[in-house]
Design a protein around this motif. Sequence first.
Motif, PDB file in Angstrom:
ATOM      1  N   LEU A  54       4.176   3.909  -7.046  1.00 16.63           N
ATOM      2  CA  LEU A  54       4.618   2.826  -6.168  1.00 16.63           C
ATOM      3  C   LEU A  54       4.759   1.558  -7.004  1.00 16.63           C
ATOM      4  CD1 LEU A  54       2.376   3.295  -2.993  1.00 16.63           C
ATOM      5  CD2 LEU A  54       4.858   3.540  -3.088  1.00 16.63           C
ATOM      6  N   GLY A  55       5.625   0.668  -6.561  1.00 12.51           N
ATOM      7  CA  GLY A  55       5.807  -0.597  -7.260  1.00 12.51           C
ATOM      8  C   GLY A  55       4.607  -1.514  -7.047  1.00 12.51           C
ATOM      9  N   TYR A  56       4.327  -2.314  -8.061  1.00  8.06           N
ATOM     10  CA  TYR A  56       3.263  -3.318  -7.928  1.00  8.06           C
ATOM     11  C   TYR A  56       3.622  -4.351  -6.858  1.00  8.06           C
ATOM     12  CZ  TYR A  56       0.311  -1.937 -11.887  1.00  8.06           C
ATOM     13  OH  TYR A  56      -0.558  -1.277 -12.720  1.00  8.06           O
ATOM     14  N   TRP A  57       4.906  -4.355  -6.443  1.00  3.38           N
ATOM     15  CA  TRP A  57       5.312  -5.307  -5.408  1.00  3.38           C
ATOM     16  C   TRP A  57       4.831  -4.894  -4.011  1.00  3.38           C
ATOM     17  CZ3 TRP A  57       8.945  -2.347  -8.214  1.00  3.38           C
ATOM     18  CH2 TRP A  57       9.472  -1.249  -7.518  1.00  3.38           C
ATOM     19  N   GLU A  58       4.369  -3.643  -3.883  1.00  3.36           N
ATOM     20  CA  GLU A  58       3.919  -3.180  -2.556  1.00  3.36           C
ATOM     21  C   GLU A  58       2.579  -3.816  -2.184  1.00  3.36           C
ATOM     22  OE1 GLU A  58       5.936  -1.720  -0.808  1.00  3.36           O
ATOM     23  OE2 GLU A  58       7.226  -0.458  -2.053  1.00  3.36           O
ATOM     24  N   ARG A  60      -1.296  -4.235  -0.936  1.00  4.97           N
ATOM     25  CA  ARG A  60      -2.529  -3.481  -1.174  1.00  4.97           C
ATOM     26  C   ARG A  60      -3.439  -3.598   0.038  1.00  4.97           C
ATOM     27  NH1 ARG A  60      -6.186  -5.149  -4.967  1.00  4.97           N
ATOM     28  NH2 ARG A  60      -6.659  -3.198  -6.025  1.00  4.97           N
ATOM     29  N   LEU A  61      -4.258  -2.586   0.214  1.00  4.74           N
ATOM     30  CA  LEU A  61      -5.249  -2.583   1.283  1.00  4.74           C
ATOM     31  C   LEU A  61      -6.286  -3.672   1.034  1.00  4.74           C
ATOM     32  CD1 LEU A  61      -5.491  -0.514   3.645  1.00  4.74           C
ATOM     33  CD2 LEU A  61      -7.277   0.616   2.317  1.00  4.74           C
ATOM     34  N   GLU A  62      -6.717  -4.315   2.105  1.00  2.00           N
ATOM     35  CA  GLU A  62      -7.781  -5.323   1.958  1.00  2.00           C
ATOM     36  C   GLU A  62      -9.114  -4.631   1.666  1.00  2.00           C
ATOM     37  OE1 GLU A  62      -7.945  -7.948   5.268  1.00  2.00           O
ATOM     38  OE2 GLU A  62      -5.846  -8.572   5.074  1.00  2.00           O
ATOM     39  N   GLY A  63     -10.021  -5.390   1.050  1.00  6.00           N
ATOM     40  CA  GLY A  63     -11.356  -4.845   0.794  1.00  6.00           C
ATOM     41  C   GLY A  63     -11.437  -4.020  -0.470  1.00  6.00           C
ATOM     42  N   CYS A  64     -10.422  -4.127  -1.333  1.00  5.06           N
ATOM     43  CA  CYS A  64     -10.441  -3.419  -2.610  1.00  5.06           C
ATOM     44  C   CYS A  64     -10.650  -4.443  -3.740  1.00  5.06           C
ATOM     45  CB  CYS A  64      -9.136  -2.658  -2.837  1.00  5.06           C
ATOM     46  SG  CYS A  64      -8.867  -1.335  -1.638  1.00  5.06           S
ATOM     47  N   GLN A  65     -10.983  -3.926  -4.896  1.00  3.47           N
ATOM     48  CA  GLN A  65     -11.198  -4.770  -6.070  1.00  3.47           C
ATOM     49  C   GLN A  65     -10.011  -5.727  -6.261  1.00  3.47           C
ATOM     50  OE1 GLN A  65     -12.410  -2.188  -9.167  1.00  3.47           O
ATOM     51  NE2 GLN A  65     -12.356  -3.728 -10.785  1.00  3.47           N
ATOM     52  N   GLU A  66     -10.307  -6.977  -6.554  1.00 10.25           N
ATOM     53  CA  GLU A  66      -9.245  -7.977  -6.666  1.00 10.25           C
ATOM     54  C   GLU A  66      -8.344  -7.688  -7.861  1.00 10.25           C
ATOM     55  OE1 GLU A  66      -8.940 -12.830  -6.641  1.00 10.25           O
ATOM     56  OE2 GLU A  66     -10.859 -11.892  -6.134  1.00 10.25           O
ATOM     57  N   GLU A  67      -7.050  -7.971  -7.661  1.00  9.37           N
ATOM     58  CA  GLU A  67      -6.056  -7.697  -8.690  1.00  9.37           C
ATOM     59  C   GLU A  67      -5.296  -8.996  -9.007  1.00  9.37           C
ATOM     60  OE1 GLU A  67      -3.079  -4.038  -8.922  1.00  9.37           O
ATOM     61  OE2 GLU A  67      -2.279  -5.581  -7.608  1.00  9.37           O
ATOM     62  N   HIS A  68      -5.087  -9.241 -10.288  1.00 11.24           N
ATOM     63  CA  HIS A  68      -4.321 -10.423 -10.702  1.00 11.24           C
ATOM     64  C   HIS A  68      -3.101  -9.946 -11.486  1.00 11.24           C
ATOM     65  CE1 HIS A  68      -7.601 -13.012  -9.415  1.00 11.24           C
ATOM     66  NE2 HIS A  68      -8.421 -12.170 -10.018  1.00 11.24           N
ATOM     67  N   LEU A  69      -1.915 -10.239 -10.960  1.00 16.83           N
ATOM     68  CA  LEU A  69      -0.677  -9.767 -11.584  1.00 16.83           C
ATOM     69  C   LEU A  69       0.104 -10.924 -12.201  1.00 16.83           C
ATOM     70  CD1 LEU A  69       0.697  -7.325  -8.858  1.00 16.83           C
ATOM     71  CD2 LEU A  69      -0.611  -6.741 -10.902  1.00 16.83           C
ATOM     72  N   THR A  70       0.748 -10.645 -13.308  1.00 18.23           N
ATOM     73  CA  THR A  70       1.722 -11.584 -13.860  1.00 18.23           C
ATOM     74  C   THR A  70       3.062 -11.327 -13.157  1.00 18.23           C
ATOM     75  OG1 THR A  70       2.518 -10.076 -15.562  1.00 18.23           O
ATOM     76  CG2 THR A  70       0.566 -11.405 -16.113  1.00 18.23           C
ATOM     77  N   PRO A  71       4.001 -12.277 -13.230  1.00 17.50           N
ATOM     78  CA  PRO A  71       5.324 -12.027 -12.632  1.00 17.50           C
ATOM     79  C   PRO A  71       5.986 -10.764 -13.179  1.00 17.50           C
ATOM     80  CG  PRO A  71       5.084 -14.349 -13.186  1.00 17.50           C
ATOM     81  CD  PRO A  71       3.881 -13.663 -13.736  1.00 17.50           C
ATOM     82  N   GLU A  72       5.760 -10.479 -14.480  1.00 19.19           N
ATOM     83  CA  GLU A  72       6.351  -9.275 -15.075  1.00 19.19           C
ATOM     84  C   GLU A  72       5.735  -8.005 -14.480  1.00 19.19           C
ATOM     85  OE1 GLU A  72       5.048 -11.818 -17.046  1.00 19.19           O
ATOM     86  OE2 GLU A  72       7.052 -12.714 -17.159  1.00 19.19           O
ATOM     87  N   ASP A  73       4.408  -8.064 -14.208  1.00 19.91           N
ATOM     88  CA  ASP A  73       3.723  -6.901 -13.629  1.00 19.91           C
ATOM     89  C   ASP A  73       4.348  -6.494 -12.304  1.00 19.91           C
ATOM     90  OD1 ASP A  73       1.861  -6.630 -15.645  1.00 19.91           O
ATOM     91  OD2 ASP A  73       0.332  -7.854 -14.636  1.00 19.91           O
ATOM     92  N   MET A  75       7.204  -6.267 -11.232  1.00 11.29           N
ATOM     93  CA  MET A  75       8.413  -5.448 -11.294  1.00 11.29           C
ATOM     94  C   MET A  75       8.127  -4.008 -11.715  1.00 11.29           C
ATOM     95  SD  MET A  75      10.749  -7.622 -10.473  1.00 11.29           S
ATOM     96  CE  MET A  75      12.256  -6.769 -10.941  1.00 11.29           C
ATOM     97  N   ARG A  76       6.881  -3.753 -12.176  1.00  9.84           N
ATOM     98  CA  ARG A  76       6.560  -2.428 -12.712  1.00  9.84           C
ATOM     99  C   ARG A  76       6.151  -1.452 -11.610  1.00  9.84           C
ATOM    100  NH1 ARG A  76       1.834  -3.771 -15.690  1.00  9.84           N
ATOM    101  NH2 ARG A  76       1.608  -1.541 -16.003  1.00  9.84           N
ATOM    102  N   ILE A  77       6.139  -0.173 -12.002  1.00  8.45           N
ATOM    103  CA  ILE A  77       5.651   0.868 -11.094  1.00  8.45           C
ATOM    104  C   ILE A  77       4.374   1.440 -11.678  1.00  8.45           C
ATOM    105  CG2 ILE A  77       6.115   3.258 -10.377  1.00  8.45           C
ATOM    106  CD1 ILE A  77       8.843   2.474  -9.580  1.00  8.45           C
ATOM    107  N   VAL A  78       3.382   1.651 -10.812  1.00  7.74           N
ATOM    108  CA  VAL A  78       2.149   2.308 -11.246  1.00  7.74           C
ATOM    109  C   VAL A  78       2.230   3.780 -10.838  1.00  7.74           C
ATOM    110  CG1 VAL A  78       0.937   1.548  -9.136  1.00  7.74           C
ATOM    111  CG2 VAL A  78      -0.373   2.370 -11.100  1.00  7.74           C
ATOM    112  N   ARG A  79       1.943   4.654 -11.811  1.00 15.38           N
ATOM    113  CA  ARG A  79       2.021   6.102 -11.558  1.00 15.38           C
ATOM    114  C   ARG A  79       0.674   6.741 -11.854  1.00 15.38           C
ATOM    115  NH1 ARG A  79       6.282   4.635 -14.537  1.00 15.38           N
ATOM    116  NH2 ARG A  79       8.391   4.869 -13.698  1.00 15.38           N
ATOM    117  N   ARG A  80       0.340   7.764 -11.085  1.00 16.22           N
ATOM    118  CA  ARG A  80      -0.852   8.555 -11.347  1.00 16.22           C
ATOM    119  C   ARG A  80      -0.506  10.027 -11.134  1.00 16.22           C
ATOM    120  NH1 ARG A  80      -2.102   4.600 -13.352  1.00 16.22           N
ATOM    121  NH2 ARG A  80      -3.790   3.135 -12.930  1.00 16.22           N
ATOM    122  N   SER A  81      -1.209  10.884 -11.856  1.00 22.76           N
ATOM    123  CA  SER A  81      -1.006  12.335 -11.697  1.00 22.76           C
ATOM    124  C   SER A  81      -1.889  12.857 -10.567  1.00 22.76           C
ATOM    125  CB  SER A  81      -1.367  13.056 -12.994  1.00 22.76           C
ATOM    126  OG  SER A  81      -0.494  12.663 -14.025  1.00 22.76           O
TER     127      SER A  81
END
Length: 313
Positions: A54-58, A60-73, A75-81
Motif C-alpha cells: 500500500l502507498g504511504y499516502w494511505e 493509518r489506524l489510530e493507536g499504532c506507533q507514531e510515524e514521521h514521513l518526509t514528503p518523498e516517503d 509517494m512510496r509503497i510499502v510492501r511485505r511478504s
Amino acid sequence: RPMTPEQIHEARTRRYNATIVYLKKIHSDLMILRVRPDFPRPAYQAGQYCTLGLGYWEPRLEGCQEEHLTPEDQMRIVRRSYSISCPILEDDRPDQLYDPSRTDWLEFYIVLVRHNPDGRVPALTPRLFTRQVGDRIQMGEKITGHYTLEPVHPGDTVVFLATGTGEAPHNAMIWELLRRGHTGRIVSVCCVRYKQDLGYWDTHQKLMELYPHYLYLPLTTREPGQTRKVYIQDLISSGELEERMGQALDPARTHVYLCGNPKMIGVPQRDKNTGAVTYPQPPGVIEILEKRGFQADIPSLKRKGNIHFEEYW
C-alpha cells in the motif's frame, strides 16, 4: 505537504493492481483477507508467498506507533511478504474441500502490528486494517518460496507447528494434502495467546469430523480453557504431542513444518569453518527434535532434512 486527493487518486490508479474482495475481521487486530489481482492468478505451490503493498499516502489506524514521513516517503509503497493461506473448505459448502477453480483470489491471514519493540515503525498493517472490501491494493506478480510439500511422500506423517498467523501456509498445505488423498496422519498445532486468536478454529473442527486421520491441537499461552496453557516446545518435550497423535514422532516417516515465532523454531547457527552447531536458548523445536533423530533443512547447503521452517519475522 500532504498529497492532494487528486494526487492520491492518480497514485492508486497507477500503482495498484488488485482488489480486496473479502475481508473478515476475526477481532480488531486479526483478519482474513482475499485479494483478486487484475492479472491471471499465478500458479503456485502450497506454502509459498507473495507481497502485498500500500502507498504511504494511505491512512493509518489510530493507536499504532507514531510515524514521521518526509514528503518523498509519501509517494512510496510499502510492501511485505505474506504466505498464501487457504479456506480449506468451501464457504457455502463446509463439508466440501475448497475448489480454487471457482475463485480468482488469493487468501491471506494477517495480524495487526501496532508497535515494534525494536523501534521500527510498522508501516503496512496499520494501513491494511483501515481497508474495506472494494479497496485497491498492490500485489506482487511473483509467488515464490521453498517452504512446500515437495519432500513429503504419500504415507508420511506430516506435523505442522505454528504460532499465530504462521498457520497461513499450513492451511494451504493441509488443503493440498487432503486434495491429493494423503493417507498418512496430518497434525496441525497452532499456538496463540488467547482462543480468540484462532481465526480458523471452526474450519479445523469441521476437518476433524470429515477426516479421521486429521488432528488439530490449538494451544493458548495466556488463558486456559478449551485449549491448554502451554507452549509448543512443552507439548513435544512432555510427550503429550505423541500421546494426542496416538503414535511416536518417528524421524524415518515424519515431516515437521515450523512457521512463526523464531524463538519457537530455534534455527541453529553453524560455524562456517568448523561446522559446529549452536542452538539458541531457551531451546526451540529444532533442538528438541534434532536430539531425537530429526534433521532440519540447511538452506545454505541446499540440504533437505525432515524439519522444514519459515521464520515469520
